[in-house]
Design an enzyme around this catalytic site. Structure first.
Site, PDB file in Angstrom:
ATOM      1  N   LYS A 136     -19.941 -10.579  24.943  1.00  0.00           N
ATOM      2  CA  LYS A 136     -20.757 -11.106  25.474  1.00  0.00           C
ATOM      3  C   LYS A 136     -21.409 -12.523  25.382  1.00  0.00           C
ATOM      4  O   LYS A 136     -20.863 -13.340  24.245  1.00  0.00           O
ATOM      5  CB  LYS A 136     -21.695 -10.924  25.219  1.00  0.00           C
ATOM      6  CG  LYS A 136     -23.236 -10.636  24.745  1.00  0.00           C
ATOM      7  CD  LYS A 136     -24.380 -10.017  24.850  1.00  0.00           C
ATOM      8  CE  LYS A 136     -25.596  -9.887  25.093  1.00  0.00           C
ATOM      9  NZ  LYS A 136     -27.027  -8.900  24.344  1.00  0.00           N
ATOM     10  N   SER A 161     -29.688  -5.953  28.130  1.00  0.00           N
ATOM     11  CA  SER A 161     -28.843  -7.859  28.116  1.00  0.00           C
ATOM     12  C   SER A 161     -27.720  -7.101  28.448  1.00  0.00           C
ATOM     13  O   SER A 161     -27.338  -8.449  28.863  1.00  0.00           O
ATOM     14  CB  SER A 161     -29.848  -8.245  27.475  1.00  0.00           C
ATOM     15  OG  SER A 161     -29.062  -8.484  26.068  1.00  0.00           O
ATOM     16  N   SER A 195     -30.229  -4.157  23.238  1.00  0.00           N
ATOM     17  CA  SER A 195     -29.699  -4.930  24.392  1.00  0.00           C
ATOM     18  C   SER A 195     -28.172  -4.443  24.424  1.00  0.00           C
ATOM     19  O   SER A 195     -27.341  -4.565  25.061  1.00  0.00           O
ATOM     20  CB  SER A 195     -29.487  -6.455  24.100  1.00  0.00           C
ATOM     21  OG  SER A 195     -30.321  -6.557  23.950  1.00  0.00           O
TER      22      SER A 195
END
Ligand SMILES: [Zn+2]
Lengths: 474, 453
Positions: free
Chosen positions: B53, B128, B152
C-alpha cells in the site's frame, strides 16, 4: 507600594550523545543538516524511539530540584505550526511530567531564598531558521535534541533574584553533568513571566518576556519590565497581557504578540510513545547521579575550612575546582593555603591561559608538591609564584623547574656566606644599621637577593643579616 | 513463479501485470527491478511477489499516500514490516492505490488514480487498502500489504473476496507506515491463500526497537469452541444479511457452539472513531508543509504562505475535512465535549469486548452493511460510508485482531464476515477461517486467473 512576581521558564539542552527520539548526534556547531535522519526530519512514516539517557538526566535534575518524581511519566503532542518544527508538533509533556512541586534555594544578599519549582518536563528542540537576504534556510541539526524545561513559581521579586536563580541553576546543571549551561550557544535558555501589583493584592496581569540569552539580560529585562508596569499602574493604566521581546540593543522590552493571537496548543497524549515507567534500578541510577550541589558545598566550605566568602565563591563555581581543592586538602595541604593559592595566583593564570583547572598543566600532584615545598620552607612565596607560572608555561613538574632554573632556596650555610660578603662590601650601610637606622636593612637585603637571584628566603635573610651585624658587635 | 530466478516466465508475468493493472488500477507504481534489488535471502517467501500500500515506506519506491502533496516523494527508507518480508526473499513489485492518506472506505478518494473491483469494474474495490485487495483478487500478486485504521484492510478484502488480516495493535511495527491515526492503525495483509497470509503475518510480527509501541506477545494456545455472534437489528443490506446468516449456519454445522450477543456500544463506535482519528490526523498531517519534502508551490511570499499554499493545493477535500474536524475537537475548552468523551467511549467498547471474550473464544460480525457499491453518484455518500464503518472501527478502538473471511457470493459479488479475538489471539482467527475453508474456498474472478503460478 508595588510588588513584582517573577516566574522563570528555563530550557536546558541535555548533554546526551544522541537526540531524544533518534540516534543522530546531538551536537552544537556541526555543519548544517549533517546530523539529521528521517526521524528528526519528521519524514512520513517515521516514529520516535525514546532515548532513556535523556529521561534519566531529566529525573536527575528533577530530583536535584527536590521535586516529587513521577512514577509514570507521559508524553504529549503540543501542536503548533512553525517552519523549524519538522513535524509541526512538538513531543513534550503535559499531564504527567517527570517531576513536580520542588524548590531551589538561591543566595541573595547573603541570605537564602527558596523559589518553588512548579514542574520539570522533557521535550524535543526545534530546528533553526536562518534568514539570508530574501531566502529562508533551515538547519535541522538541533531538531530533536533533548530539552528539559524547568518552570518555577512566580516567587522572585527582582531582576537580581532572577539572575541569581539562573546562575545557581546553571552551576547546578553543570555539577550534575547534564548541561554545559552555555547561554550564548543556546544550551541554557530562559523566558520570564512578570506581573506587578499593589503589595498584598496578589498577581497582576502577566507579561511574558522572551529572548533572554544571558543572565545579565534576565536582570536588565526584568528590572526594565517591572519599572514599565509600575509606571503604567501609577498612571492608572492597564497592563496588557502579552508576549514581549528583550531588545538587547536598546535595553527595552518590545511587544511581540498579544493574548488574542496566543496559541492554542491542542495538547493530547502522544500515541507513538508508551508512558515511561521507571523501575527501582532506574531510580537507583538517578540517586547515584546526584552530587553535593554548589550552594550546600559553599556553606560547608565556609564552616569546615575557615576560608573567605570570595575564596569559597571561586572554588564552588565549578565542580572540578571544588573537587580539586578538597583533594589537595585531603592530601595534606592546609585549607587556607590551598584556597588562597587556588583563588589567587592559580585563578589568575587560568584566566590568562583561558583554561579550566582540570584541563590545565597544573595537575593535582604538581599543586600538592608545590604547596609542600612551600610549607616545608624549601622555597619561599615569591619563588613559588615563579614556579607556578613556569608550570603553566612549560608544563613541567615544580621539582624539575626548580632544578633546571636553579631556584632552590639557599641553605642556612649558603645564606650566611652571602650575607657576610654583603656586609663586607657595604661597611657604610652596616654602620648605619648599627646606628639604629632601618632603611639600609632593606638595601642590604636587596643586595643579598641580587647576588642569589632571589633564592634567599626574605625573612630568614633579614634575620641572618641583623644577627650577623649585631652579633659582630657583641 | 520465482521472481528472483529471472527468465522468460518472469517477463511474461510482468507484462501481463502491467496490462491487467490498466483495467484494475490496483497499483500506482510498478517497479519489479527495484524490488528484486531490495530482496534478499532464501527465506520462506523466496521470490514471491507482493504489493505494498502506498502509505508504507519502501526505499527507492514512491510514497505518495495517493495524495498530490506527496506525489513526487521517494522514500529514503523501508518500513520494518516490509524489511522483514524482504529478508525472507519476498519481492515488492509495486505500490498499491488507497484513499488519500488512508481516509475513506472506497478507494475512490485517491487523488492519483481509480481502482476497480475485479468482480465488477463499475464498482469500488473498497477502502482504504482497495489497491492491495484488488491486486490480490485480480490474481496480480499472491499477497499485498495494507493498513487498517478503521477497517481499511477488512472492508476492501470483503469487497474483493479475499482474506484480510488486521493484527492486534502493536504486534506489527508501525515504523514506516505513514501515520493517519496512530493509536488506531496497524499494518495488515490480504491474500487469497490462508496459509500464506498466516506466514506473512508471522514474518512481520514482533517487537521493533524503532517502534516503542510494538510488542512481542506470548503464543495463544486456545482451541476455539465457542463463537459469539453479533445479533439484533444490524441494518444490513439483504444480500449481506443472507450471507451472514449462512456463515453462522455453516459454523454451527462445523461443530462450533454459537452464543448470541448484542453490543449496544456499537452505536457510538463511529463517532468515537472519527473524533479520535481526526484528532490524531490533524497532528500527523501537520508535517506536510512543502518545506522538507513533497509538493512545493511555484511561488510564495514567506514560509507561512509556503505552508498554506502547499497544503491548500496538495490535500484533497476529505483530508482537509478531517484535519479541520480534528483541529476542532482538540481545541482547548472543547476537549471534554469531544476528544475526552470519545476516549471514554473507547474504554467502554474495550470493556464490553472483554466481556464478550470472557464467555466466547472469538466474536463473529459483519464487515460492512452493503455489497461493493458502484463508483460515483450511484454509490454511497461520504457520510453513509462513514456510518457504515460501525462494525470495523470496533476492533481498532479496542486494539483487538480481526480477520475478514470470504464466505460466498451474493448477486455475483463477494461477501465477507469478520472474526475478532482478544488481543494477541490471531491464532484463533486462523483456526476459524481454516475450518470455514472446508465449506467455502475463495476464488479469483474468472477473468483474472493468477498470473504468478
Ligand atoms: Zn535523527
Amino acid at each position: 507600594m508595588y510588588q513584582a512576581y517573577i516566574g522563570l521558564e528555563i530550557h536546558i539542552q541535555l548533554l546526551t550523545k544522541s537526540k531524544v527520539f533518534c540516534s543522530c548526534r546531538a551536537q552544537f556547531g556541526d555543519e548544517p543538516n549533517t546530523n539529521v535522519c528521517p526521524v528528526c526530519m519528521g519524514y512520513p512514516g517515521v516514529l520516535p524511539a525514546l532515548n532513556e539517557e535523556a529521561v534519566r538526566m531529566g529525573y536527575v535534575v528533577a530530583r536535584a530540584l527536590n521535586c516529587t518524581l513521577s512514577r509514570r511519566t507521559v508524553f504529549a503532542r503540543k501542536n503548533y505550526f512553525y517552519p523549524d518544527m519538522p513535524k509541526n508538533y512538538q513531543i513534550s509533556q503535559y499531564d504527567d511530567p517527570i517531576g513536580r512541586d520542588g524548590y531551589i534555594d538561591i543566595e541573595i544578599g547573603g541570605r537564602i531564598k527558596r523559589v518553588r519549582v512548579h514542574e520539570v518536563h522533557l521535550e524535543e528542540d526545534a530546528g533553526k531558521m536562518i534568514h539570508v537576504g530574501d531566502a529562508s534556510l533551515c538547519d535541522d541539526n538541533r531538531a530533536g535534541t533533548p530539552l528539559l524545561e524547568i518552570v518555577t513559581e512566580p516567587d522572585m521579586e527582582s531582576g537580581e533574584e532572577a539572575e541569581a536563580l539562573i546562575q545557581e541553576f546553571r552551576r547546578m546543571v553543570r555539577y550534575l553533568g547534564v548541561c554545559d549551561g552555555n547561554m550564548e550557544e543556546g544550551s541554557l535558555r530562559c523566558d520570564a513571566n512578570v506581573s506587578v501589583n499593589e503589595a498584598g493584592k496578589g498577581l497582576g496581569t502577566k507579561v511574558e518576556i522572551k529572548n533572554l540569552n544571558s543572565s545579565r539580560f534576565v536582570r536588565l529585562a526584568l528590572d526594565h519590565e517591572i519599572e514599565r508596569q509600575k509606571a503604567l499602574l501609577e498612571e492608572g493604566r492597564q497592563v496588557v497581557q502579552e508576549t514581549r521581546l528583550w531588545n538587547e540593543n536598546r535595553d527595552v522590552t518590545e511587544s511581540m504578540r498579544t493574548k488574542e493571537s496566543a496559541h492554542d496548543y491542542r495538547y493530547f497524549p502522544e500515541p507513538d510513545l508508551p508512558p515511561f515507567v521507571p523501575d527501582e534500578a532506574f531510580f537507583a541510577q538517578v540517586e547515584a547521579s546526584l552530587v553535593e550541589l554548589p550552594l550546600a558545598r559553599k556553606q560547608r566550605f565556609l564552616s569546615d575550612y575557615g576560608i573567605s566568602v570570595q575564596q569559597a565563591d571561586f572554588l564552588i563555581e565549578e565542580k572540578a575546582r571544588a573537587d580539586f581543592f578538597e583533594e589537595a586538602v585531603r592530601r595534606g595541604v592546609a585549607p587556607s593555603t590551598a584556597a588562597a593559592w587556588l583563588a589567587g595566583d592559580v585563578a589568575k593564570l587560568l584566566n590568562r591561559y583561558r583554561v579550566e583547572l582540570d584541563a590545565s598543566p597544573l595537575t593535582m600532584d604538581r599543586f600538592v608538591l608545590l604547596m609542600e615545598l612551600l610549607q616545608k620552607g624549601e622555597i619561599h612565596g615569591r619563588i613559588a609564584k615563579q614556579v607556578l607560572s613556569a608550570v603553566f608555561e612549560e608544563d613541567k613538574d615544580p621539582s624539575r623547574i626548580i632544578e633546571e632554573k636553579g631556584w632552590r632556596q639557599l641553605s642556612e650555610e649558603e645564606l650566611v656566606k652571602v650575607v657576610d660578603e654583603v656586609i663586607t662590601a657595604h661597611p657604610k650601610a652596616v654602620e648605619q644599621v648599627k646606628g639604629g637606622e632601618e632603611k639600609p636593612v632593606g638595601f642590604l637585603m636587596g643586595q643579598v637577593m641580587a647576588r642569589t637571584a632571589g633564592r634567599a628566603h626574605p625573612e630568614k635573610t633579614r634575620e641572618v643579616l641583623l644577627s650577623r651585624i649585631r652579633g659582630g658587635e657583641g | 513463479m520465482d521472481l528472483l530466478d529471472g527468465g522468460a516466465k518472469e517477463e511474461t508475468y510482468l507484462s501481463k501485470l502491467k496490462e491487467r493493472n490498466g483495467e484494475i488500477g490496483a497499483f500506482l507504481s510498478l517497479d519489479a527491478a527495484r524490488g528484486k534489488a531490495l530482496s534478499s535471502g532464501d527465506g520462506v517467501l523466496r521470490g514471491l511477489s507482493f504489493g505494498v500500500k502506498d502509505n508504507i515506506a519502501v526505499e527507492g519506491f514512491p510514497l505518495t499516500c495517493a495524495s498530490r502533496i506527496l506525489q513526487d516523494l521517494v522514500s529514503p527508507y523501508t518500513a520494518t514490516a516490509v524489511r522483514r518480508l524482504l529478508e525472507q526473499g519476498a519481492v515488492v513489485v509495486g505500490k498499491t492505490n488507497l484513499d488519500e492518506f488512508g481516509m475513506g472506505s472506497s478507494c475512490d478518494m485517491s487523488a492519483l488514480g481509480r481502482t476497480n473491483n475485479p468482480w465488477d469494474l463499475s464498482r469500488v474495490a473498497g477502502g482504504s487498502s482497495g489497491g492491495s485487495a484488488a491486486a490480490v483478487s485480480a490474481g496480480m500478486v499472491p499477497f499485498a500489504l495494507g493498513s487498517d485504521t478503521g477497517g481499511s484492510v477488512r472492508q476492501p478484502a470483503a469487497f474483493c473476496g479475499v482474506y484480510g488480516l488486521k493484527p492486534t495493535y502493536g504486534v506489527v511495527s508501525r515504523f514506516g507506515l505513514v501515520a493517519y491515526a496512530s493509536s488506531l492503525e496497524v499494518i495488515g495483509a490480504v491474500a487469497m491463500d490462508l496459509d500464506l497470509l498466516e506466514t506473512v503475518f508471522e514474518v512481520m510480527r514482533g517487537e521493533d526497537e524503532r517502534d516503542h509501541s510494538s510488542l512481542d506477545p506470548e503464543e495463544d494456545e486456545c482451541e476455539v469452541r465457542r463463537i459469539a455472534v453479533l445479533t439484533g437489528e444490524l441494518g444490513l443490506e439483504a444480500p449481506v444479511a443472507r450471507a451472514y446468516e449462512r456463515a453462522q449456519e455453516a459454523l454451527k454445522d462445523l461443530g462450533f457452539q454459537l452464543v448470541e450477543v448484542g453490543l449496544p456500544e456499537l452505536e457510538y463506535a463511529v463517532p468515537a472513531y472519527y473524533t479520535i482519528a481526526t484528532a490524531e490526523a490533524s497532528a500527523n498531517l501537520a508535517r506536510y508543509t512543502g518545506i522538507r519534502y513533497g509538493h512545493r508551490p511555484m511561488w510564495s511570499e514567506n514560509p507561512q504562505e509556503l505552508m498554506r499554499k502547499a497544503r491548500s493545493e496538495g490535500f484533497g477535500p476529505e483530508v482537509k475535512l478531517r484535519i479541520l474536524l480534528g483541529t476542532f475537537v482538540l481545541r482547548s475548552g472543547f476537549q471534554d465535549r469531544y476528544y475526552h468523551k470519545a476516549q471514554r467511549v473507547r474504554t467502554l467498547i474495550r470493556r464490553s469486548l472483554e466481556q464478550v471474550f470472557s464467555s466466547a473464544d472469538v466474536l463473529l460480525m459483519p464487515v460492512f452493511p452493503t455489497l461493493p457499491f458502484p463508483h460515483g453518484e450511484g454509490g454511497l455518500s461520504s457520510f453513509q460510508q462513514k456510518m457504515a464503518d460501525r462494525f470495523t472501527t470496533t476492533a481498532n478502538l479496542a486494539g483487538v485482531p480481526a480477520l475478514a473471511v470470504p464466505v460466498g457470493r451474493e448477486e455475483g459479488l463477494p461477501v465477507g464476515v469478520q472474526v475478532m479475538a482478544p488481543p494477541f489471539g490471531e491464532q484463533r482467527l486462523f483456526q476459524v477461517a481454516r475450518a470455514y475453508r472446508r465449506v467455502y474456498t475463495p476464488e479469483h474472478p474468472v477473468a483474472y486467473p493468477p498470473l504468478w503460478s
